[in-house]
Design a protein around this motif. Structure first.
Motif, short mmCIF file in Angstrom:
data_model
loop_
_atom_site.label_atom_id
_atom_site.label_comp_id
_atom_site.label_asym_id
_atom_site.label_seq_id
_atom_site.Cartn_x
_atom_site.Cartn_y
_atom_site.Cartn_z
N PRO A 190 5.89 94.19 65.16
CA PRO A 190 6.21 95.59 66.41
C PRO A 190 5.51 96.57 66.40
CG PRO A 190 8.49 95.42 64.32
CD PRO A 190 7.42 93.90 64.49
N LYS A 191 4.41 96.47 64.94
CA LYS A 191 3.98 97.59 65.11
C LYS A 191 3.09 96.99 64.77
CE LYS A 191 7.40 100.29 62.18
NZ LYS A 191 8.04 101.37 60.58
N GLU A 193 10.98 103.84 58.89
CA GLU A 193 11.13 104.68 59.66
C GLU A 193 9.71 105.35 60.00
OE1 GLU A 193 14.65 106.33 60.96
OE2 GLU A 193 15.46 105.03 61.99
N SER A 202 4.13 104.13 60.12
CA SER A 202 3.45 103.94 62.06
C SER A 202 2.88 102.95 62.25
CB SER A 202 3.33 105.00 62.10
OG SER A 202 2.13 105.85 61.82
N GLU A 223 8.03 96.53 58.02
CA GLU A 223 9.10 97.18 59.93
C GLU A 223 10.66 97.74 59.75
OE1 GLU A 223 11.26 94.47 63.09
OE2 GLU A 223 10.36 92.99 61.22
N ALA A 280 6.00 97.90 70.70
CA ALA A 280 5.98 97.40 70.52
C ALA A 280 6.98 96.30 71.46
CB ALA A 280 8.34 97.40 70.09
N SER A 281 6.96 97.16 72.62
CA SER A 281 7.52 96.51 73.93
C SER A 281 6.38 95.92 74.70
CB SER A 281 7.85 97.41 75.24
OG SER A 281 8.69 96.73 76.45
N HIS A 339 3.83 105.81 71.63
CA HIS A 339 5.62 106.19 71.33
C HIS A 339 5.71 104.43 70.50
CE1 HIS A 339 9.55 104.62 72.16
NE2 HIS A 339 9.64 106.79 72.55
N GLY A 340 6.26 104.10 68.80
CA GLY A 340 6.15 103.38 68.88
C GLY A 340 7.19 101.86 69.65
N GLN A 341 8.64 102.70 70.04
CA GLN A 341 8.99 101.24 70.76
C GLN A 341 8.27 100.81 72.17
OE1 GLN A 341 13.21 103.37 72.14
NE2 GLN A 341 13.98 101.13 72.52
#
Length: 250
Positions: A93-94, A44, A47, A41, A205-206, A200-202
């Motif tokens: 989140p991933k 970076e 992914s 997690e 996760a959102s 897009h990773g963020q």
């Protein structure tokens, strides 16, 4: 002893579960899985994650012979850590792709269900939440997660029958998303991980949190009571006799 191996290639990390012939889950496995997931997690360069097993089993589930001799307090400690693990995995989140290399049973199926996408190797592997078949129950969180991925009708059939589903039946009942030839399992899982990991990773996760946090919130207050009930049944005379007959090939 290490039961978890992590490999990395081109931003995709693979967690390999290898504990004996059936990859039975105990306290060490839970702790090592949690540690590996936490590290990835924070990495970076990762992914997406693939979770898989080595051998003919993704996982048999709990190491029943080992836990048979635990006190209720010791066993409860494990169960709490296990349920915390599948909740963490469900909200991870991933992207996490479950590459089901073989039999995926009980606790192993709970972990698989908490992943984002499940691919099973074609063949004789069974996928099941079969606790009722040997006289046990499950946890509130595992029911809520199953209902989320499979729907109410399928969840009832899976849990109330305790049936060991073959590949096509598992696909029909929402326990897996794809059935693939065994020799293509990891290639297909990597492609799916790359596709999921390319967004897009963020943002991923959102959206995942928005979709899944309400499900977790719905079972938070029920989980502890379901664990208590699980342990009461686990230590009942009838189930103790059934558990005594369960053997695991180490």
């Amino acid at each position: 002893m290490d039961f978890i191996t992590v490999t990395n290639k081109n931003n995709i990390s693979t967690i390999w579960l290898e504990r004996g012939k059936v990859n039975a889950i105990n306290e060490d496995v839970v702790a090592q899985l949690y540690s590996a997931l936490r590290q990835l997690e924070a990495d970076e360069a990762t992914s997406a994650v693939i979770l898989t097993g080595v051998g003919d089993f993704f996982s048999f589930g709990f190491d029943i012979p080992e836990f048979y001799h635990h006190t209720p307090e010791e066993f409860r400690r494990f169960v709490v850590s296990f349920t915390n693990l599948y909740t963490y995995l469900f909200l991870y989140p991933k992207p996490v792709i479950a590459a089901l290399n073989g039999h995926t049973i009980a606790g192993g199926c709970m972990l698989s269900n908490a992943c984002d996408y499940r691919i099973v190797a074609e063949g004789k592997a069974k996928v099941a939440l079969n606790e009722l078949a040997f006289g046990s129950t499950v946890f509130a969180g595992s029911v809520a997660i199953l209902r989320a991925i499979a729907g109410q009708v399928n969840a009832e059939r899976v849990l109330i029958t305790g049936y060991l589903f073959d590949n096509e039946q598992a696909l029909k009942h929402g326990l897996v998303n794809e059935v693939i030839a065994a020799d293509e399992l990891m290639v297909r899982s990597r492609r799916k991980a790359e596709k999921y990991g390319a967004v897009h990773g963020q943002a991923y996760a959102s959206i995942k949190r928005l979709l899944r946090q309400p499900i977790v919130d719905s079972y938070r207050d029920l989980e502890e009571a379901s664990i208590d009930e699980f342990i009461d049944i686990w230590y009942s005379d009838t189930l103790r006799e059934n558990l005594k007959e369960i053997k695991i090939r180490k």
